[in-house]
Motif scaffolding. Structure first.
Motif, PDB file in Angstrom:
ATOM      1  N   GLN A  56     -44.176 -31.798  27.878  1.00 52.13           N
ATOM      2  CA  GLN A  56     -45.594 -31.344  27.205  1.00 52.13           C
ATOM      3  C   GLN A  56     -45.960 -30.490  26.465  1.00 52.13           C
ATOM      4  O   GLN A  56     -47.261 -30.467  26.101  1.00 52.13           O
ATOM      5  N   ARG A 179     -45.502 -23.347  34.474  1.00 56.47           N
ATOM      6  CA  ARG A 179     -46.420 -23.556  35.483  1.00 56.47           C
ATOM      7  C   ARG A 179     -47.070 -25.031  34.682  1.00 56.47           C
ATOM      8  O   ARG A 179     -47.482 -25.124  33.909  1.00 56.47           O
ATOM      9  N   ASN A 180     -46.688 -26.357  35.132  1.00 56.36           N
ATOM     10  CA  ASN A 180     -47.686 -27.983  34.636  1.00 56.36           C
ATOM     11  C   ASN A 180     -48.882 -28.034  35.117  1.00 56.36           C
ATOM     12  O   ASN A 180     -49.589 -27.019  35.918  1.00 56.36           O
ATOM     13  N   PRO A 181     -49.583 -28.974  34.728  1.00 56.93           N
ATOM     14  CA  PRO A 181     -51.371 -29.082  34.516  1.00 56.93           C
ATOM     15  C   PRO A 181     -51.166 -29.387  35.824  1.00 56.93           C
ATOM     16  O   PRO A 181     -50.760 -30.586  35.989  1.00 56.93           O
ATOM     17  N   ASP A 185     -58.114 -32.056  38.914  1.00 53.57           N
ATOM     18  CA  ASP A 185     -58.621 -31.207  38.415  1.00 53.57           C
ATOM     19  C   ASP A 185     -59.829 -31.404  39.608  1.00 53.57           C
ATOM     20  O   ASP A 185     -61.261 -30.370  40.111  1.00 53.57           O
ATOM     21  N   GLN A 198     -55.565 -31.135  43.658  1.00 54.00           N
ATOM     22  CA  GLN A 198     -53.555 -31.562  43.390  1.00 54.00           C
ATOM     23  C   GLN A 198     -53.191 -31.762  44.786  1.00 54.00           C
ATOM     24  O   GLN A 198     -51.888 -31.814  45.411  1.00 54.00           O
ATOM     25  N   PRO A 267     -47.932 -27.591  39.589  1.00 56.30           N
ATOM     26  CA  PRO A 267     -48.995 -27.221  39.303  1.00 56.30           C
ATOM     27  C   PRO A 267     -49.332 -26.004  40.006  1.00 56.30           C
ATOM     28  O   PRO A 267     -50.416 -25.207  39.858  1.00 56.30           O
TER      29      PRO A 267
END
Length: 346
Positions: A56, A179-181, A185, A198, A267
């Motif tokens: 990322q 912390r990943n996205p 959403d 998620q 996430p």
């Protein structure tokens, strides 16, 4: 505590339990086929999440360089062993190159793709490929030459592999957490519950992977070979099923499950280089509940662990880990009293 709070805690527990279920299934799989209590299963989880975090940022993940080092070591071991046993230089070289080629291709692809800033889905797939490639190499370097050893020796080796992978994780990722996205959403409201996209992905992917594993072991020839090895290693070997190949394939599946689990939890929580140990240990608790032998038992045990952890964090957040891991003691006691000694104890 009212119904709405209990519902939220149950949802949180089942969400975590879905991930623990994958790790519990991987632990049972590795133990039944190879007799290895694979403590470093959680390190694959941390490596998966942190590899995606590095991609990322546009940097080449440190796992790429570790993968190449491990591949070179494994290929050299394969070359020497084949040369000693068969005395055929060409076959020995072919076997060594076969061990080296897939990790080399994955590493080269990763070095090229890292600065390209591809979409999240592509980076996730690449992260899974990198970490999955570790599985057969870890087995080849650490376990293959000891496959006839006792479970105690294999457990000691697992502890050493765990500390090595944790230390290397600190070296390649640093002490900072990531912390990943989220992959989705969206937000959904179902009564008192607020579902995130998620969370839905975690449930869907976990269920799909469990079903695919069942189909693999029930319908495919390689899956049936792994089941045969799990039931009777000697009989499977006499029927022409290679214990080396079975071990490498088992660790490949375990690494894939760990990497995918890392992407699922990335996430939802901050992942550090040593976060995998506690996560993997909860999967191990689920496997212990199943007696390290039952896949449905590991699934139910994981959901139970997730719910206990969720309610424990509500009532006594400072002791939630203690509550979860204390579950192992009465379970081991009951199983010890109900089962006799195996032949391997003598």
């Amino acid at each position: 505590m009212d119904f709405s709070i209990a519902s939220i805690l149950l949802l949180d527990g089942f969400t975590n339990g879905a991930v623990y279920a994958l790790l519990g299934l991987a632990t049972v799989l590795v133990f039944t086929v190879t007799r290895v209590i694979f403590i470093p299963q959680g390190e694959f989880v941390a490596y998966g999440a942190l590899t995606l975090a590095m991609l990322q940022t546009g940097k080449t993940p440190g796992t790429v360089w570790l993968l190449m080092i491990l591949a070179v070591v494994a290929s050299m071991m394969e070359l020497i062993e084949r040369w000693r046993h068969h005395g055929n230089a060409v076959r020995a070289l072919q076997s060594a190159l076969k061990t080296l080629v897939f990790p080399a291709l994955i590493s080269a692809l990763s070095v090229w793709a890292a600065p390209q800033q591809f979409p999240l889905g592509v980076q996730a797939a690449l992260s899974v490929a990198i970490v999955t490639a570790f599985g057969p190499l870890v087995y080849r370097v650490a376990y293959q030459s000891l496959e006839a050893a006792t479970p105690l020796v294999l457990l000691i080796v697992s502890v050493g592999v765990h500390f090595a992978m944790t230390g290397l994780g600190l070296l390649f990722f640093g002490a900072e957490g990531f912390r990943n996205p989220p992959f989705w959403d969206e937000r959904f409201t179902v009564g008192p519950l607020a579902l995130s996209g998620q969370t839905v992905i975690i449930f869907v992917v976990s269920l799909a992977l469990i079903v695919l594993m069942w189909l693999y072991f029930e319908k495919s020839l390689r899956g049936k070979a792994l089941r045969a090895t799990a039931v009777n290693r000697t009989g499977a070997r006499l029927m022409g099923i290679s214990s080396h190949t079975s071990g490498q394939l088992t660790f490949l599946l375990a690494a894939f499950i760990g990497a995918l689990s890392g992407l699922l939890i990335g996430p939802t929580t901050t992942v550090f280089y040593d976060s995998g140990f506690l996560i993997g240990l909860k999967g191990f608790v689920a496997a212990v509940i199943a007696g390290l032998s039952s896949y449905p038992g590991a699934l139910l045990g994981a959901l139970f662990v997730g719910v206990v952890e969720s309610f424990g964090s509500f009532w006594a957040s400072a002791f939630k880990e203690v509550i979860v891991f204390t579950l192992v003691l009465p379970i081991l006691l009951v199983r010890s009293l109900r089962s006799g000694h195996s032949d391997e104890d003598h």
